[in-house]
Design a protein around this motif. Structure first.
Motif, PDB file in Angstrom:
ATOM      1  N   GLU A  13       0.906  -0.826  -0.035  1.00 25.19           N
ATOM      2  CA  GLU A  13      -0.486   0.249   0.221  1.00 25.19           C
ATOM      3  C   GLU A  13       0.718   1.126   0.373  1.00 25.19           C
ATOM      4  O   GLU A  13       2.468   1.482   1.133  1.00 25.19           O
ATOM      5  CB  GLU A  13      -0.740   0.455   1.206  1.00 25.19           C
ATOM      6  N   VAL A  24       1.724   4.399   1.239  1.00 28.33           N
ATOM      7  CA  VAL A  24       1.467   5.346   1.863  1.00 28.33           C
ATOM      8  C   VAL A  24       2.213   7.322   1.851  1.00 28.33           C
ATOM      9  O   VAL A  24       1.726   8.025   2.497  1.00 28.33           O
ATOM     10  CB  VAL A  24       2.755   5.030   3.857  1.00 28.33           C
ATOM     11  N   SER A  25       2.017   7.224   0.630  1.00 26.14           N
ATOM     12  CA  SER A  25       2.046   8.969   0.276  1.00 26.14           C
ATOM     13  C   SER A  25       0.887   9.564   0.852  1.00 26.14           C
ATOM     14  O   SER A  25       0.083   9.426   0.104  1.00 26.14           O
ATOM     15  CB  SER A  25       3.000   8.444  -0.572  1.00 26.14           C
ATOM     16  N   LYS A  26       1.037  10.581   1.485  1.00 26.52           N
ATOM     17  CA  LYS A  26      -0.243  11.745   1.866  1.00 26.52           C
ATOM     18  C   LYS A  26      -0.383  12.989   0.692  1.00 26.52           C
ATOM     19  O   LYS A  26       1.268  13.194  -0.311  1.00 26.52           O
ATOM     20  CB  LYS A  26      -0.354  12.236   3.046  1.00 26.52           C
ATOM     21  N   PRO A  27      -0.721  13.675  -0.011  1.00 30.56           N
ATOM     22  CA  PRO A  27      -0.838  14.945  -0.263  1.00 30.56           C
ATOM     23  C   PRO A  27      -0.527  15.493  -0.330  1.00 30.56           C
ATOM     24  O   PRO A  27      -0.495  15.770   0.970  1.00 30.56           O
ATOM     25  CB  PRO A  27      -2.446  14.498  -0.513  1.00 30.56           C
ATOM     26  N   TYR A  28       0.778  16.716  -0.634  1.00 29.43           N
ATOM     27  CA  TYR A  28       1.573  17.070  -0.228  1.00 29.43           C
ATOM     28  C   TYR A  28       0.862  18.834  -0.038  1.00 29.43           C
ATOM     29  O   TYR A  28      -0.495  19.225  -0.797  1.00 29.43           O
ATOM     30  CB  TYR A  28       2.454  17.476  -1.659  1.00 29.43           C
ATOM     31  N   ARG A  29       1.015  19.082   0.947  1.00 27.07           N
ATOM     32  CA  ARG A  29       0.552  20.643   1.464  1.00 27.07           C
ATOM     33  C   ARG A  29       1.736  21.802   1.144  1.00 27.07           C
ATOM     34  O   ARG A  29       2.218  21.018   1.248  1.00 27.07           O
ATOM     35  CB  ARG A  29      -0.291  20.875   3.128  1.00 27.07           C
ATOM     36  N   PRO A  76       6.900   6.770   4.811  1.00 21.50           N
ATOM     37  CA  PRO A  76       6.558   8.433   4.347  1.00 21.50           C
ATOM     38  C   PRO A  76       7.638   8.670   3.222  1.00 21.50           C
ATOM     39  O   PRO A  76       7.195   9.937   3.043  1.00 21.50           O
ATOM     40  CB  PRO A  76       6.075   8.954   5.722  1.00 21.50           C
ATOM     41  N   GLN A 105       9.297  15.135  -1.270  1.00 26.75           N
ATOM     42  CA  GLN A 105       8.920  16.472  -1.208  1.00 26.75           C
ATOM     43  C   GLN A 105       9.405  17.601  -1.895  1.00 26.75           C
ATOM     44  O   GLN A 105      10.589  17.446  -1.895  1.00 26.75           O
ATOM     45  CB  GLN A 105       8.009  16.589   0.039  1.00 26.75           C
ATOM     46  N   LYS A 142       4.780  12.568  -8.638  1.00 25.91           N
ATOM     47  CA  LYS A 142       4.596  12.428  -7.756  1.00 25.91           C
ATOM     48  C   LYS A 142       6.457  11.109  -8.050  1.00 25.91           C
ATOM     49  O   LYS A 142       6.632  10.925  -9.432  1.00 25.91           O
ATOM     50  CB  LYS A 142       4.722  11.434  -7.063  1.00 25.91           C
ATOM     51  N   THR A 154      -4.031  21.439  -0.877  1.00 28.16           N
ATOM     52  CA  THR A 154      -2.838  20.963  -2.070  1.00 28.16           C
ATOM     53  C   THR A 154      -3.148  21.276  -2.724  1.00 28.16           C
ATOM     54  O   THR A 154      -4.018  22.602  -2.873  1.00 28.16           O
ATOM     55  CB  THR A 154      -4.136  19.402  -2.004  1.00 28.16           C
ATOM     56  N   TYR A 207       8.615   8.685  -0.288  1.00 25.75           N
ATOM     57  CA  TYR A 207       8.384   9.889  -1.680  1.00 25.75           C
ATOM     58  C   TYR A 207       8.752  10.755  -1.510  1.00 25.75           C
ATOM     59  O   TYR A 207       8.904  11.234  -0.019  1.00 25.75           O
ATOM     60  CB  TYR A 207       6.688  10.132  -1.721  1.00 25.75           C
TER      61      TYR A 207
END
Length: 266
Positions: free
Chosen positions: A42, A44-49, A216, A221, A168, A116, A219
């Motif tokens: 799965e 685990v990357s969250k949308p960048y803010r 995390p 940023q 990404k 985002t 990925y």
């Protein structure tokens, strides 16, 4: 005889101690934690803010493009979109100021800090439809980060600051884009220094294990700083492979033997 045996033992120990084992060079090795080598993990990357000092590109289109030209940044009409450089993006993009705002023509200041890119797009669309256009204008708004900018230093083939033009990217892609980690680079202790609104956070990731993809920090940023530490073998200076180590030892022994022989002949 005992002296010779001791010398042989010392030489063999030096060879094995100074050589870099294969397990320290291979990325994402299978671990016991993984049930199967081909299992799907799965993301685990969250949308960048968005944070301060980020650069955004905003494109607004409509059925009648002339109606929305005033909202777009003033760029050369003859400029090919595929030829936009990072320098051009710095001048034509929207830089997030210290208050978290970007300044769009006609619309004015728009706060984007902590949002985002999709949320920013929705905000701009809503503001345009509420204040300037109706649904029939068929607005099409695109908001993107002006590339993933990162800096990488240490035991890497091409250190420096680079930009990946994609939404990404992983730390593996950043390393590959910089020419890969050198033989003397420590893949088990790769440091990632990440910027947050409240400050900076440092994290260490082991890229020799396949569990690294669950981190995390796997990925990338914007504005990440990646540091590759050197292995102990580099400071020893005996070589990174068995052949190099043996060659170094033989050279040293030859020098010592020659010095002893010359001293006796004096």
């Amino acid at each position: 005889m005992k002296i010779k045996n001791s010398i042989y033992i010392i030489l063999i120990s030096l060879v094995f101690a100074s050589c870099i084992p294969n397990k320290d060079l291979v990325y994402l090795q299978h671990t016991e934690k993984s049930n199967r080598e081909n299992e799907v993990n799965e993301v685990v990357s969250k949308p960048y803010r968005v944070q301060t000092n980020d650069i955004l590109t905003v494109s607004i289109k409509a059925l009648d493009q002339k109606l929305v030209d005033m909202f777009n940044p003033s760029t050369s009409q003859n400029q090919n979109q595929n030829q936009i450089s990072q320098q051009n993006l710095y001048f034509s993009g929207y830089s997030v100021d210290d208050h978290g705002n970007i300044r769009i023509p006609v619309l004015g200041d728009l706060n984007v800090l902590g949002y985002t890119v999709d949320e920013i797009r929705q905000t701009i669309e809503k503001k345009l439809l509420d204040e300037y256009f109706n649904y029939e204008a068929r607005l099409y708004v695109t908001v993107k980060l002006a590339g993933l900018r990162y800096t990488i230093n240490g035991e890497i083939t091409r250190p420096g600051t680079n930009v990946l033009y994609q939404d990404k990217a992983t730390i593996m892609e950043a390393i590959a884009n910089s020419g890969d980690i050198t033989l003397t680079g420590n893949r088990k202790k790769v440091q990632v220094i990440r910027k947050y609104p409240q400050g900076y956070e440092t994290y260490t990731i082991d890229l020799t294990k396949d569990t690294a993809i669950e981190s995390p920090y796997f990925y990338l940023q914007p504005n990440d700083y990646i540091y590759i530490k050197p292995l102990k073998q580099k400071s020893w200076g005996t070589g990174t492979t068995g052949v190099q180590t043996i060659t170094t030892i033989i050279t040293a022994l030859s020098l010592i033997t020659t010095t002893i022989l010359l001293t006796r002949n004096l």
